[in-house]
Each structure stands twice: as structure tokens, then as C-alpha cells.
Scaffold this motif. Structure first.
Motif, PDB file in Angstrom:
ATOM      1  N   SER A 238      17.939 -14.283  52.425  1.00  0.00           N
ATOM      2  CA  SER A 238      18.060 -12.839  52.232  1.00  0.00           C
ATOM      3  C   SER A 238      16.714 -12.132  52.134  1.00  0.00           C
ATOM      4  O   SER A 238      16.662 -10.902  52.110  1.00  0.00           O
ATOM      5  N   GLY A 239      15.630 -12.885  52.048  1.00  0.00           N
ATOM      6  CA  GLY A 239      14.308 -12.277  51.939  1.00  0.00           C
ATOM      7  C   GLY A 239      13.817 -11.711  53.256  1.00  0.00           C
ATOM      8  O   GLY A 239      14.396 -11.943  54.324  1.00  0.00           O
ATOM      9  N   ARG A 240      12.723 -10.990  53.188  1.00  0.00           N
ATOM     10  CA  ARG A 240      12.154 -10.361  54.388  1.00  0.00           C
ATOM     11  C   ARG A 240      11.802 -11.385  55.453  1.00  0.00           C
ATOM     12  O   ARG A 240      12.096 -11.201  56.635  1.00  0.00           O
ATOM     13  N   HIS A 241      11.172 -12.487  55.041  1.00  0.00           N
ATOM     14  CA  HIS A 241      10.777 -13.521  55.994  1.00  0.00           C
ATOM     15  C   HIS A 241      11.826 -14.619  56.146  1.00  0.00           C
ATOM     16  O   HIS A 241      11.683 -15.496  57.002  1.00  0.00           O
ATOM     17  N   ARG A 242      12.835 -14.594  55.271  1.00  0.00           N
ATOM     18  CA  ARG A 242      13.953 -15.538  55.330  1.00  0.00           C
ATOM     19  C   ARG A 242      13.508 -16.988  55.148  1.00  0.00           C
ATOM     20  O   ARG A 242      14.085 -17.926  55.702  1.00  0.00           O
ATOM     21  N   ARG A 243      12.451 -17.176  54.334  1.00  0.00           N
ATOM     22  CA  ARG A 243      11.953 -18.530  54.093  1.00  0.00           C
ATOM     23  C   ARG A 243      11.026 -18.508  52.877  1.00  0.00           C
ATOM     24  O   ARG A 243      10.402 -17.490  52.561  1.00  0.00           O
ATOM     25  N   ILE A 244      10.959 -19.662  52.210  1.00  0.00           N
ATOM     26  CA  ILE A 244      10.046 -19.850  51.087  1.00  0.00           C
ATOM     27  C   ILE A 244       9.316 -21.176  51.285  1.00  0.00           C
ATOM     28  O   ILE A 244       9.717 -21.996  52.121  1.00  0.00           O
ATOM     29  N   ALA A 245       8.263 -21.394  50.515  1.00  0.00           N
ATOM     30  CA  ALA A 245       7.542 -22.668  50.528  1.00  0.00           C
ATOM     31  C   ALA A 245       7.555 -23.236  49.120  1.00  0.00           C
ATOM     32  O   ALA A 245       7.348 -22.510  48.138  1.00  0.00           O
ATOM     33  N   VAL A 246       7.792 -24.551  49.005  1.00  0.00           N
ATOM     34  CA  VAL A 246       7.977 -25.194  47.702  1.00  0.00           C
ATOM     35  C   VAL A 246       7.157 -26.479  47.634  1.00  0.00           C
ATOM     36  O   VAL A 246       7.088 -27.241  48.607  1.00  0.00           O
ATOM     37  N   VAL A 247       6.559 -26.725  46.472  1.00  0.00           N
ATOM     38  CA  VAL A 247       5.894 -27.987  46.181  1.00  0.00           C
ATOM     39  C   VAL A 247       6.331 -28.426  44.784  1.00  0.00           C
ATOM     40  O   VAL A 247       6.575 -27.576  43.914  1.00  0.00           O
ATOM     41  N   CYS A 248       6.458 -29.732  44.566  1.00  0.00           N
ATOM     42  CA  CYS A 248       6.903 -30.259  43.275  1.00  0.00           C
ATOM     43  C   CYS A 248       5.828 -31.171  42.691  1.00  0.00           C
ATOM     44  O   CYS A 248       5.310 -32.042  43.383  1.00  0.00           O
ATOM     45  N   VAL A 249       5.530 -30.971  41.407  1.00  0.00           N
ATOM     46  CA  VAL A 249       4.506 -31.766  40.738  1.00  0.00           C
ATOM     47  C   VAL A 249       5.016 -32.199  39.370  1.00  0.00           C
ATOM     48  O   VAL A 249       5.727 -31.457  38.700  1.00  0.00           O
ATOM     49  N   GLU A 250       4.702 -33.426  38.976  1.00  0.00           N
ATOM     50  CA  GLU A 250       4.997 -33.915  37.635  1.00  0.00           C
ATOM     51  C   GLU A 250       3.734 -33.795  36.792  1.00  0.00           C
ATOM     52  O   GLU A 250       2.624 -33.963  37.296  1.00  0.00           O
ATOM     53  N   TRP A 251       3.916 -33.551  35.484  1.00  0.00           N
ATOM     54  CA  TRP A 251       2.749 -33.341  34.635  1.00  0.00           C
ATOM     55  C   TRP A 251       2.989 -33.874  33.226  1.00  0.00           C
ATOM     56  O   TRP A 251       4.118 -34.047  32.788  1.00  0.00           O
ATOM     57  N   ALA A 252       1.861 -34.122  32.521  1.00  0.00           N
ATOM     58  CA  ALA A 252       1.905 -34.516  31.108  1.00  0.00           C
ATOM     59  C   ALA A 252       0.565 -34.120  30.475  1.00  0.00           C
ATOM     60  O   ALA A 252       0.368 -32.958  30.149  1.00  0.00           O
ATOM     61  N   GLY A 253      -0.373 -35.085  30.309  1.00  0.00           N
ATOM     62  CA  GLY A 253      -1.649 -34.807  29.663  1.00  0.00           C
ATOM     63  C   GLY A 253      -2.653 -34.120  30.574  1.00  0.00           C
ATOM     64  O   GLY A 253      -2.343 -33.741  31.706  1.00  0.00           O
ATOM     65  N   GLU A 254      -3.892 -33.988  30.077  1.00  0.00           N
ATOM     66  CA  GLU A 254      -4.921 -33.217  30.780  1.00  0.00           C
ATOM     67  C   GLU A 254      -5.165 -33.690  32.211  1.00  0.00           C
ATOM     68  O   GLU A 254      -5.291 -32.881  33.126  1.00  0.00           O
ATOM     69  N   GLN A 255      -5.270 -34.985  32.420  1.00  0.00           N
ATOM     70  CA  GLN A 255      -5.545 -35.531  33.750  1.00  0.00           C
ATOM     71  C   GLN A 255      -4.304 -36.173  34.355  1.00  0.00           C
ATOM     72  O   GLN A 255      -4.409 -37.068  35.184  1.00  0.00           O
ATOM     73  N   ARG A 256      -3.140 -35.723  33.930  1.00  0.00           N
ATOM     74  CA  ARG A 256      -1.894 -36.365  34.347  1.00  0.00           C
ATOM     75  C   ARG A 256      -1.005 -35.367  35.084  1.00  0.00           C
ATOM     76  O   ARG A 256      -0.082 -34.780  34.527  1.00  0.00           O
TER      77      ARG A 256
END
Length: 278
Positions: free
Chosen positions: A64-82
């Protein structure tokens, strides 16, 4: 602490927008996999996003958006360097590409990273991913989950303010059904309610245009909370009126339900029916 955040952000390089694909939304999904998250919770967190990207209403919202597309990235995290990218940037424009993203995420066994909880470092890592993508979004959003407060790294509010100044919105998915909230209280104290973590996310984590908090109030609420959150992020401010009113959700222990209200940072708003507006 703010100086640290600024110094980190200062090394990011803007790619030439003309060389990147235009999308309605660039979305970084940041999943808490710190040691306070048990195996079941980490799986439910992952599976909630898997189910959401297979949902027809989510796909319709993307289309339904103007460009009809999105971009997605998934990241896991915990501590400062994790922080680990587990699914790299993907273009999502229809049911097939949304399903491919869901499949890629589902194939990942959720990690379990040590060294505390650094929301601030997770935000910095998430923000750095925007300019490394082959996309440029009309909106840039970080969707961050967490079951505790920041206990490592820079002050999250200082980092938040710098990212908001760069045009990034940060939304929160606090996991608040646990009786003992990591970092909020060191004692098994019934006076420390789950809404304390919701308030923490309001004041220290979220920010930017239309920023909001969507709490997970029980193990069986992961999927619906994630679905609602994604719908709101994908539709953006122009389509918020199209969302159904928030349901009255009950904690897993059968306590009185908490009604989640819309929250636009930095304006204070109702967090739940258990407390008056702040």
C-alpha cells in the motif's frame, strides 16, 4: 557517553542515494538474545516475526506504500560487542519475497549471546546498517526488543538523541511479563511492576517521528504484539488511523489486563490502564 555515540556515528559514510533502490521503509529488526532470554522466549521472538511476514495483512500494508516495497535486515544483540546480522538486507514487495524473508529467519536457530544487555550498542550497530544497504528509505526505523534495562555501554538516551537527529525512528518491544525484571530490580519485589520496563523504554529508548512502545505481556502474546508493531511501522503515520484499537491484553498470570495506548515520542502518553498519563 553522548560523545562516544557521536564519534561512532561520525565514521559512517552515506552512500550515493542515486545508486540505491527507493523503498517506503528501511527496517532494522533487533532481537534480544541476551542470557536473560531463555530458549522458549528466543524462539517465540523469532517465530513472531516469521509469522508476521507470512501474514496477508502485513503484505497488503507493504503493497500500500508509495513504492510498494520495504527493505528489512535482522540482527541479534546482547552486550557491547555482541551483535550479529542473521538475515541481511532483503527487499520485500509481495507475498513471495515476504515468505522468503520469513523462511530465512525461520532457518536460523536463535543465538544466545553473553556479556550483559547493551541497548545503546545495539542501537548504534543497527543504525550503522542503514548506510551499508543498497536501499534508501522514505523512513528509517529500528525495531528493538528487550527484557531488561541497559547495563553495558553508552547511555541509551544519549545514543537515541543522536540517532533521532539523523532522522531515525526507534520503536520498542519490551518483554514485560517476567516477575523479576532484569536490571529494573535486584529483588523479587511485587511492587516492581512490568510497567516499569515499559516506562524505561518510553523515557530512555524510543524516539523519532511516531515512535511507540508495544509491550509483550505474556508468552502467548509474542505473535500478536509483533504483528501489531510491524503493521504500525509499515503503515507509518499516514495510515495509523486504519489500525484497529489496541486490544485489552492480559498478563500470563491472569492479572488485570493492560490497555496499550499509542505513544508518540517525546510527548508522554498512557502506557497502560494501570496508571494515569505521565
Amino acid at each position: 557517553m553522548a560523545a562516544f555515540a557521536i564519534s561512532q556515528i561520525g565514521i559512517w559514510r552515506e552512500a550515493n542515494a542515486q545508486d540505491r533502490i527507493q523503498v517506503d521503509l528501511q527496517l532494522v529488526i533487533a532481537l534480544d538474545v541476551s542470557t536473560s532470554m531463555d530458549v522458549e522466549e528466543r524462539a517465540l521472538q523469532r517465530d513472531g516475526f516469521v509469522a508476521a511476514f507470512r501474514d496477508a495483512e502485513i503484505v497488503q500494508a507493504i503493497r500500500s506504500g508509495r513504492h510498494r516495497r520495504i527493505a528489512v535486515v535482522c540482527v541479534e544483540w546482547a552486550g557491547e560487542q555482541r551483535q550479529n546480522v542473521i538475515v541481511d538486507w532483503r527487499l520485500v514487495s509481495d507475498a513471495a519475497s515476504a515468505g522468503e524473508l520469513a523462511d530465512a529467519l525461520e532457518r536460523r536457530i536463535p543465538g544466545r549471546l553473553p556479556m550483559g544487555t547493551s541497548i545503546s550498542s545495539a542501537l548504534l550497530r543497527a543504525a550503522s546498517l542503514f548506510d551499508s544497504a543498497g536501499y534508501v528509505g522514505a523512513r528509517r526505523v529500528i525495531d528493538i526488543s528487550g527484557d531488561g534495562v541497559n547495563n553495558r555501554g553508552p547511555d541509551p538516551a544519549s545514543v537515541r538523541d543522536v540517532l533521532v537527529a539523523r532522522g531515525i525512528t526507534i520503536n520498542g518491544l519490551p518483554i514485560v511479563y517476567k516477575r523479576l525484571l532484569q536490571g529494573v530490580s535486584s529483588q523479587d519485589d511485587d511492587t516492581v511492576t512490568p510497567m516499569r520496563l515499559v516506562d524505561y523504554f518510553h523515557s530512555e529508548v524510543i524516539g523519532g517521528p511516531d515512535a511507540f512502545v508495544e509491550p509483550v505481556l505474556g508468552l502467548h502474546h509474542f505473535q500478536e504484539a509483533i504483528r501489531r508493531k510491524l503493521l504500525r511501522e509499515i503503515r507509518g503515520s499516514e495510515d495509523l488511523a486504519a489500525l484497529p484499537p489496541a486490544d485489552s491484553l492480559r498478563h500470563g498470570d491472569g492479572a488485570a489486563g493492560a490497555l496499550i495506548a499509542a505513544t508518540t515520542w517525546p510527548t508522554a502518553a498512557r502506557s497502560s490502564a494501570e496508571a494515569p498519563p505521565r
